[in-house]
Scaffold this active site. Sequence first.
Site, PDB file in Angstrom:
ATOM      1  N   LYS A   1       0.757  -1.794   0.116  1.00 51.94           N
ATOM      2  CA  LYS A   1      -0.172   0.190   0.162  1.00 51.94           C
ATOM      3  C   LYS A   1       0.653   1.236   0.043  1.00 51.94           C
ATOM      4  CE  LYS A   1      -3.793   0.809   2.356  1.00 51.94           C
ATOM      5  NZ  LYS A   1      -5.101   0.439   3.609  1.00 51.94           N
TER       6      LYS A   1
ATOM      7  N   LEU B   1     -16.473  12.326   7.140  1.00 51.09           N
ATOM      8  CA  LEU B   1     -16.486  11.965   6.034  1.00 51.09           C
ATOM      9  C   LEU B   1     -17.336  11.698   5.558  1.00 51.09           C
ATOM     10  CD1 LEU B   1     -12.487  11.964   6.012  1.00 51.09           C
ATOM     11  CD2 LEU B   1     -13.720  14.521   5.825  1.00 51.09           C
TER      12      LEU B   1
ATOM     13  N   CYS C   1     -19.633   2.694   7.997  1.00 53.14           N
ATOM     14  CA  CYS C   1     -20.474   3.008   9.278  1.00 53.14           C
ATOM     15  C   CYS C   1     -21.229   3.298  10.005  1.00 53.14           C
ATOM     16  CB  CYS C   1     -19.794   4.876   9.041  1.00 53.14           C
ATOM     17  SG  CYS C   1     -18.448   4.685   8.523  1.00 53.14           S
TER      18      CYS C   1
HETATM   19  C1  UGA Z   1     -21.560   8.475   7.390  1.00 54.68           C
HETATM   20  C2  UGA Z   1     -21.556   9.468   7.425  1.00 54.68           C
HETATM   21  O1  UGA Z   1     -22.586  10.284   6.444  1.00 54.68           O
HETATM   22  C3  UGA Z   1     -20.586  10.716   7.842  1.00 54.68           C
HETATM   23  O2  UGA Z   1     -21.084  11.840   8.817  1.00 54.68           O
HETATM   24  C4  UGA Z   1     -19.952   9.799   8.867  1.00 54.68           C
HETATM   25  O3  UGA Z   1     -18.478  11.074   9.114  1.00 54.68           O
HETATM   26  C5  UGA Z   1     -19.462   8.471   8.466  1.00 54.68           C
HETATM   27  O4  UGA Z   1     -20.330   7.856   8.150  1.00 54.68           O
HETATM   28  C6  UGA Z   1     -18.291   7.481   9.066  1.00 54.68           C
HETATM   29  O5  UGA Z   1     -18.639   7.660  10.045  1.00 54.68           O
HETATM   30  O6  UGA Z   1     -17.451   8.043   8.863  1.00 54.68           O
HETATM   31  P1  UGA Z   1     -20.982   7.372   4.449  1.00 54.68           P
HETATM   32  O7  UGA Z   1     -21.226   5.938   5.597  1.00 54.68           O
HETATM   33  O8  UGA Z   1     -19.561   7.596   4.191  1.00 54.68           O
HETATM   34  O9  UGA Z   1     -20.745   8.903   5.707  1.00 54.68           O
HETATM   35  O10 UGA Z   1     -22.086   7.486   3.721  1.00 54.68           O
HETATM   36  P2  UGA Z   1     -22.976   8.556   3.611  1.00 54.68           P
HETATM   37  O11 UGA Z   1     -23.800   9.895   3.094  1.00 54.68           O
HETATM   38  O12 UGA Z   1     -24.192   8.947   5.035  1.00 54.68           O
HETATM   39  O13 UGA Z   1     -25.429   7.254   3.334  1.00 54.68           O
HETATM   40  C7  UGA Z   1     -24.917   5.779   4.223  1.00 54.68           C
HETATM   41  C8  UGA Z   1     -25.883   4.973   3.398  1.00 54.68           C
HETATM   42  O14 UGA Z   1     -27.352   5.809   3.883  1.00 54.68           O
HETATM   43  C9  UGA Z   1     -25.840   5.024   2.397  1.00 54.68           C
HETATM   44  O15 UGA Z   1     -26.027   3.164   1.985  1.00 54.68           O
HETATM   45  C10 UGA Z   1     -26.749   5.214   1.816  1.00 54.68           C
HETATM   46  O16 UGA Z   1     -27.580   5.374   0.675  1.00 54.68           O
HETATM   47  C11 UGA Z   1     -28.597   5.373   2.842  1.00 54.68           C
HETATM   48  N1  UGA Z   1     -28.708   6.764   3.166  1.00 54.68           N
HETATM   49  C12 UGA Z   1     -28.844   7.728   3.261  1.00 54.68           C
HETATM   50  C13 UGA Z   1     -30.190   6.334   2.575  1.00 54.68           C
HETATM   51  O17 UGA Z   1     -30.544   5.456   2.255  1.00 54.68           O
HETATM   52  N2  UGA Z   1     -30.782   7.760   2.674  1.00 54.68           N
HETATM   53  C14 UGA Z   1     -30.542   8.626   2.893  1.00 54.68           C
HETATM   54  O18 UGA Z   1     -31.662  10.267   3.080  1.00 54.68           O
HETATM   55  C15 UGA Z   1     -28.885   9.178   2.855  1.00 54.68           C
END
Ligand code: UGA
Length: 434
Positions: free
Chosen positions: A35, A153, A263
Site C-alpha cells: 500500500k 467524512l 459506518c
Molecule cells: C456516514 C456519515 O454521513 C458521515 O458523516 C460519517 O463521517 C461517516 O458515516 C463515518 O462515520 O465515517 P458514509 O457512510 O460515507 O458517511 O455515507 P452516507 O452518505 O452517510 O450514507 C450512508 C448510507 O445511508 C448509504 O447506504 C446511503 O445510501 C444511505 N442513505 C443516506 C439513505 O438510504 N437515505 C438517505 O437519505 C441518506
Amino acid sequence: MRITMIGTGYVGLVSGVCLSDFGHDVICVDKAEEKIAKLERGEVPIYEPGLDAILERNVKAGRLQFTTDTAAAVRDADAVFIAVGTPSRRGDGHADLSYVMGAAEDIARSLSGYTVVVTKSTVPVGTNSKVAEVIRATNPQADFDVASNPEFLREGAAIDDFMKPDRVVIGVESERAKEIMGDIYRPLYLRDFPIVYTGLETAEMIKYAANAFLATKISFINEIAALCERVGANVKDVAKGMGLDGRIGNKFLHAGPGYGGSCFPKDTSALARIGQEHGCPMRITETVISVNDAVKRRMVDKVLDLCDGTFNGKTIAVLGVTFKPETDDMRDSPALTIVPALIGGGAKVRVVDPQGRREGEALLPGVSWADDPYEASEGAHALLILTEWNEFRALDLQRLSQAMSTPRMADLRNIYNRKDVLDAGFLAYEGVGR
Ligand code: UGA
C-alpha cells in the site's frame, strides 16, 4: 506542524492528504508495504473523487510522505493521529479496538518530546482514556496528552467534508493539547468553520450520537415509505413536506433499500452495545438497526412481486451494488442481502457498477458482470436500480424496454417517475414508498 497519521485507510488517507494541503508536514504510516509502495508512486488505493490530485500536489511540494516505519515517523511529530480500523467484532457487535491499542503501543515506544496523540478512529466512549493508560504503561517517561478528534467524512464527498466541514469536534483535557489542535485546524477556523472543544468522553459520544441520529432519520423515512405504499401516499412528497420544516431538515430523508457502508451499521451496533454495557439500553438505536434489516428483506419481496412471485428462470439486471454512489465500497451494502436472495430464488443476475466490480467480484459470487446497463438488460425480465450512480439517472428508457424480455423496473432509489418509465414501454414500475 509536523503531523503523523497512523493508518492509510479511508479516514487516515483523506485526513493526512487534506492536512498536508493545509500546509502541515504530514507523514502517513501503514504496515502494509504494498500500500505504501503504491502511495509513493502516487497511486491512490481507494476511489475518492479529487483525492489523487491533492495527494500529487502535496507530495510534489514536499509536505506529504509515506512510510512503513512508525518509529521514525512518530519521533519528531507534534501530533500523531490514530486512524486505524475499528471493525465490528464478530459475534457481539463491539468495536474491535485491537488495532487502536496496538497503534497506541507502537506510538508510545517512539515518543520523544511533547506530543499530542489524537484518536480519529470511531471509538467507544472511554477509549481515549484507555489509549492514555496504554501509552503510560508502555512508556512511563512519555510527555504527551491524548485528544479525540472524530471525523464526519462521507465517502464520495470526503474532500469537501474535510475542507468545508459543518464543524470540527476536538476533545482535549489540557490547554497545551488544545493549542496544538487549534493550530492544526487554524486554516478552517480562519474561514469561520466552527470548532467545538469538549472533554474526551463528550467528543467520543458526539460521533456515535451523530451517526445514530442520521441512521434514525433513514430508518424512520423507510418505515414511513412502507406505510405510504399501503395508504397510497408518496414518500418523496412526504419527505419534502417534512424537510422544509427547519427543525427537521431535508437531508437524510431519502427512502431506499436501507443504509449500508462502513459506518452506520458498525456505529449503531457499537452504540447499542455501549448502552447495554452501561445499563442504559439505546432502544431507539436498537430499533433503527432492526428496521434497517427489515427494509432490505422488504426490498426482496418487492422485486419478487414484480417478478410474478418467482425468481426461478428469471434474468435480473442490477444497476449498482456499492452502498452508495461515488465509492467502490461494498461494506454492508444492501446489495449483499438483496442479490444473493435473487440468486437463491433461482434468478440469473447481471450486474453493472461503475466502481463496484473489483470488490464485488469476490462478494457476489454467481453474478455475471456487464459493461453498461443496456448490455445488462438484454433479454432480462426485470431491471433493479440499487445504487443511484449519476450514469443511471438519465438512461434511454425506450432502448432498455426494447432490449428486455419483460420490461419491469424496481427503482429502489426513486430516481425515475413512474409515468416516464411506463411511457417508455415498461410494463411495470415499482419505486419505494410511492
Ligand atoms: C456516514 C456519515 O454521513 C458521515 O458523516 C460519517 O463521517 C461517516 O458515516 C463515518 O462515520 O465515517 P458514509 O457512510 O460515507 O458517511 O455515507 P452516507 O452518505 O452517510 O450514507 C450512508 C448510507 O445511508 C448509504 O447506504 C446511503 O445510501 C444511505 N442513505 C443516506 C439513505 O438510504 N437515505 C438517505 O437519505 C441518506
